[in-house]
Design an enzyme around this catalytic site. Sequence first.
Site, PDB file in Angstrom:
ATOM      1  N   ARG A 164       0.827  -1.223   0.000  1.00 28.00           N
ATOM      2  CA  ARG A 164       0.000   0.000   0.000  1.00 28.00           C
ATOM      3  C   ARG A 164       0.861   1.272   0.000  1.00 28.00           C
ATOM      4  O   ARG A 164       0.473   2.282   0.586  1.00 28.00           O
ATOM      5  CB  ARG A 164      -0.958   0.026   1.208  1.00 28.00           C
ATOM      6  CG  ARG A 164      -1.954  -1.117   1.252  1.00 28.00           C
ATOM      7  CD  ARG A 164      -2.936  -1.051   0.093  1.00 28.00           C
ATOM      8  NE  ARG A 164      -4.043  -1.979   0.265  1.00 28.00           N
ATOM      9  CZ  ARG A 164      -4.054  -3.249  -0.155  1.00 28.00           C
ATOM     10  NH1 ARG A 164      -2.993  -3.740  -0.790  1.00 28.00           N
ATOM     11  NH2 ARG A 164      -5.098  -4.016   0.030  1.00 28.00           N
ATOM     12  N   SER A 238     -10.791  -0.947   3.051  1.00 29.59           N
ATOM     13  CA  SER A 238     -10.081  -1.070   4.337  1.00 29.59           C
ATOM     14  C   SER A 238      -9.676   0.315   4.808  1.00 29.59           C
ATOM     15  O   SER A 238      -9.017   1.045   4.067  1.00 29.59           O
ATOM     16  CB  SER A 238      -8.806  -1.901   4.185  1.00 29.59           C
ATOM     17  OG  SER A 238      -9.092  -3.177   3.700  1.00 29.59           O
ATOM     18  N   GLU A 334      -5.043   3.534   6.083  1.00 29.77           N
ATOM     19  CA  GLU A 334      -4.639   3.357   4.686  1.00 29.77           C
ATOM     20  C   GLU A 334      -5.252   4.485   3.854  1.00 29.77           C
ATOM     21  O   GLU A 334      -4.669   4.960   2.881  1.00 29.77           O
ATOM     22  CB  GLU A 334      -5.143   1.994   4.193  1.00 29.77           C
ATOM     23  CG  GLU A 334      -4.762   1.663   2.777  1.00 29.77           C
ATOM     24  CD  GLU A 334      -5.831   0.899   2.052  1.00 29.77           C
ATOM     25  OE1 GLU A 334      -6.746   1.536   1.475  1.00 29.77           O
ATOM     26  OE2 GLU A 334      -5.767  -0.344   2.044  1.00 29.77           O
TER      27      GLU A 334
END
Length: 338
Positions: A164, A238, A334
């Site tokens: 990520r 998420s 995130e």
Amino acid sequence: MQILENISLKSLNTFSIDVSARYFSRFKTIDELQEILNWSKLKGLNPMILGGGSNVLFTKNYDGLILKNELIGIEKVKEDDSFVYLKAGGGVVWHDFVMYCIKNNLSGIENLALIPGCAGASPMQNIGAYGVEVKDSFYELTAMDKQTSQAYKFSNSECEFGYRESVFKHKYKDRFVITDVTYRLSKTPHFKIEYGAIRQQLEDDNVQELSIAAIANAVIAIRTSKLPDPAVIGNAGSFFKNPSVPEEQFDLLKEKYPGIVGYKNTEGLVKVAAGWMIDRCGLKGFRRGDAGVHDKQALVLVNHGKATGNEILEISKIVRTAVFEKFGIEIVPEVNII
Ligand code: FAD
Ligand code: EPU
């Protein structure tokens, strides 16, 4: 060039947060982009680029210029015995690009079906799902410096991809507009079905002959069963990353919580499923006003209707504190908090 003022961003972010942008514009061509960048330089602004708005949480009105990337088109740039190189405009819908590859029998990104957002954002956080990440097939991208309007190419290694992560979230944060991305797709399929429930889903689907289309369909079915559809309930996937901890720390946690989920990686670290930890904190389905934790996937925070960005942020703090107090592990967002 059309610059709009005080535009609502509610329909432009998948959390459906009702904030506005002081200035807003769209670009469909590189010339339009350059024209708007010239205007924004004169105003002393550093515009924020928006794709599908599926990885942002707006916590206040945006007191600057938001630029929506609408550069479209997919073209073959080269081909050799093994690979086809496809270039997609930054504004191409990611899932459409995945489907285009499947239709043309090109393998590499089928496990990334149904991830919302645009191709231009795909390298930003090296999107990943079901055992595959963008970096596995990514070839290069073109990015325009927002201040000088100069275009640069970035190769796979220059993007410094991680879990990520990419160079565009750190060293070059807020500096470039990604105008196109090129992927290197394989003519021979390399099936990846080990992750999670893919194999089981293929069995349930009664798939006799494995294909990239069958894998994409399995991924779509799994995703649809547990992730909320932003058209129905606001979310950005998420909210947190899965944290990595040293093996020794994980082993101690495993003694205390035998069900804890973790995946070993090469550096002696274990990536722990944050969703499992949040779930064990009893927070799955937790709700305060219209902000909450999804009731099927605890890693996803949701807007049940009229939550503000700050209300979602408050929920995220409750979640972080609970996980830290129970497991001694810090989890970090995130999602890009604006
Ligand atoms: P945006 O949200 O518009 O932008 C994200 C960031 O990138 C912002 O900082 C923005 O300024 C910047 N940006 C966007 N486009 C450009 C550009 N062209 N140039 C420069 N900067 C740019 N992600 C995963 O990795 N895996 C998943 O499985 C996954 N599942 C998801 C499921 C759901 C239901 C949702 C809502 C989200 C999910 N996500 C997942 C997160 C999200 O879809 C991805 O991060 C996606 O790549 C974001 O694309 P976007 O176009 O919406 O980016
Ligand atoms: N789990 C629970 N309870 C929950 C949620 C998860 O016990 O409420 C457990 C699951 O049973 C499973 C484990 O936690 O054993 C992992 O769950 P899952 O397979 O759903 O994956 P995840 O780690 O929660 C990650 C990505 C997703 C990606 C999926 C599939 C991150 C931060 N998230 O989620 O990406 O789609 O794996 O590969 O890495 C995103 O980035 O927005 C995103 C959705």
